[in-house]
Write an enzyme that holds these catalytic residues in place. Structure first.
Site, short mmCIF file in Angstrom:
data_model
loop_
_atom_site.label_atom_id
_atom_site.label_comp_id
_atom_site.label_asym_id
_atom_site.label_seq_id
_atom_site.Cartn_x
_atom_site.Cartn_y
_atom_site.Cartn_z
N GLY A 8 0.89 -1.16 0.00
CA GLY A 8 0.00 0.00 0.00
C GLY A 8 0.91 1.19 0.00
O GLY A 8 1.37 1.64 1.05
N LYS A 188 -6.17 8.75 18.80
CA LYS A 188 -6.19 9.27 17.42
C LYS A 188 -7.49 8.88 16.73
O LYS A 188 -8.08 9.67 15.99
CB LYS A 188 -4.97 8.74 16.65
N GLU A 273 -12.92 5.48 5.18
CA GLU A 273 -12.58 4.48 6.21
C GLU A 273 -13.57 4.51 7.38
O GLU A 273 -13.25 4.05 8.47
CB GLU A 273 -11.14 4.73 6.70
#
Ligand code: NAD
Length: 309
Positions: A8, A188, A273
């Site tokens: 990726g 996060k 996402e």
């Protein structure tokens, strides 16, 4: 750890890969995007920074064309492509029993999903504050600096953790070994689960969102649900500290001028996402019998927007 793959190799994979390659390691970029792979192999990876533009010579391959085995595979696909990537690398024997598989993707639950494919002792988790952009195939935009925090996903000590950390530091990626990487992952992920969908749905920058007098009233119930879930996951985070962390991102000199990555993905016509942020929180909520209506509604709203693209 001689052979390193970045599986990726978009914006972040390109960034981490060039840092490590520039430090002298044998790095292969692996990606599904044919034009990108071809461009990198033909012309190198073009890096534009605040002050200069230069080219890095680095190998790139489509997963099917990989014929080597790697000591370390760093997964930096988007979350929804990560399991396919690991399976494809297993199919070409690029991942062996002792290969360390590390991801620094955003989102939650990567360790749980990866460990259904490879043993948990091979899985390493990292959180990064580095950022990166992609200008086109073979072209990166790299600004600012960052940090990395990493740990083996099951929390066990492992020589490989030390080795990976040394590689990252030799590559000037400002890395440290964490004794509780899940705390940073959830912290996060909370910021991303709050600001990403809200700014995406509202089509606002972070600072534009912050201008609304009742912004705190909007973010707090989302955070409260997340904190209830984290208690069951053994992670200690408080609503107040998370509100403060998110509000610290509001000023223009912090992240205020930015549209979060979910907004960028959606408006480029790509899937987001969200299932690995709010959607994963909803899944954990179901498992622990914790109501998560705000996270569920955000997930639905983002999926509705994805359908419009
Ligand atoms: P990216 O979109 O740049 O790349 C992800 C994958 O998508 C790569 O395989 C890339 O080749 C492919 N891709 C990108 N544009 C494409 C196109 N036009 N056509 C076909 N394929 C294309 O994503 P990223 O920003 O590198 O993110 C990877 C992971 O890292 C995500 O989990 C993200 O949340 C996380 N992350 C990103 C940043 C950042 O600043 N970019 C920072 C921290 C974490």
């Amino acid at each position: 750890m001689n052979k390193i793959a970045i599986a990726g190799a978009g914006a972040m994979g390109g960034r981490i890969g060039t840092h490590i390659a520039n430090a002298g390691y044998d790095v292969t970029l692996i990606d599904y995007w044919e034009d990108h792979v071809q461009q990198i192999n033909n012309n190198g990876l073009e890096i534009q920074t605040e002050t200069e533009t230069y080219t890095v010579d680095i190998k790139a391959k489509h997963p099917e064309d990989v014929s080597e085995q790697f000591d370390l595979v760093i997964i930096l696909t988007k979350a929804m492509e990560s399991e396919r990537m690991i399976n494809d690398l297993l199919n070409v024997d690029a991942i062996q029993d002792d290969t360390a598989i590390l991801t620094m993707m955003n989102g939650l639950g990567h360790d749980e999903r990866f460990s259904k494919i490879v043993p948990m002792k091979q899985v390493f988790l990292a959180v990064t504050m580095w950022t990166a952009g992609l200008r086109g195939p073979g072209q990166l935009l790299l600004e600012g600096t960052g940090t990395i925090e990493l740990q083996r996903a099951d929390g066990h000590a492992d020589d490989r953790t030390e080795k990976i950390n040394n590689i990252f530091n030799y590559a000037q990626l400002n890395s440290k070994i964490s004794d509780n990487v899940f705390h940073s992952i959830w912290s996060k992920a909370t910021l991303n689960s709050v600001l990403n969908p809200l700014c995406t749905i509202l089509d606002k920058t972070i600072n534009e969102f912050a201008q609304y007098t009742n912004a705190r009233k909007m973010i707090t119930p989302i955070i409260e649900e997340i904190v209830e879930v984290t208690k069951q996951k053994g992670v200690s985070l408080s609503v107040d500290e998370l509100v403060e962390k998110i509000e610290n991102a509001y000023p223009i000199e912090a992240q205020g001028l930015h549209y979060p990555s979910m907004h960028q993905d959606l408006y480029k016509g790509r899937l987001t996402e969200v299932d690995y942020l709010n959607g994963q929180i909803v899944e954990y909520g179901k498992a622990f019998d914790i109501p998560t209506p705000n996270n569920e509604m955000l997930t639905h709203l983002v999926h509705q927007l994805e359908m419009k693209k």
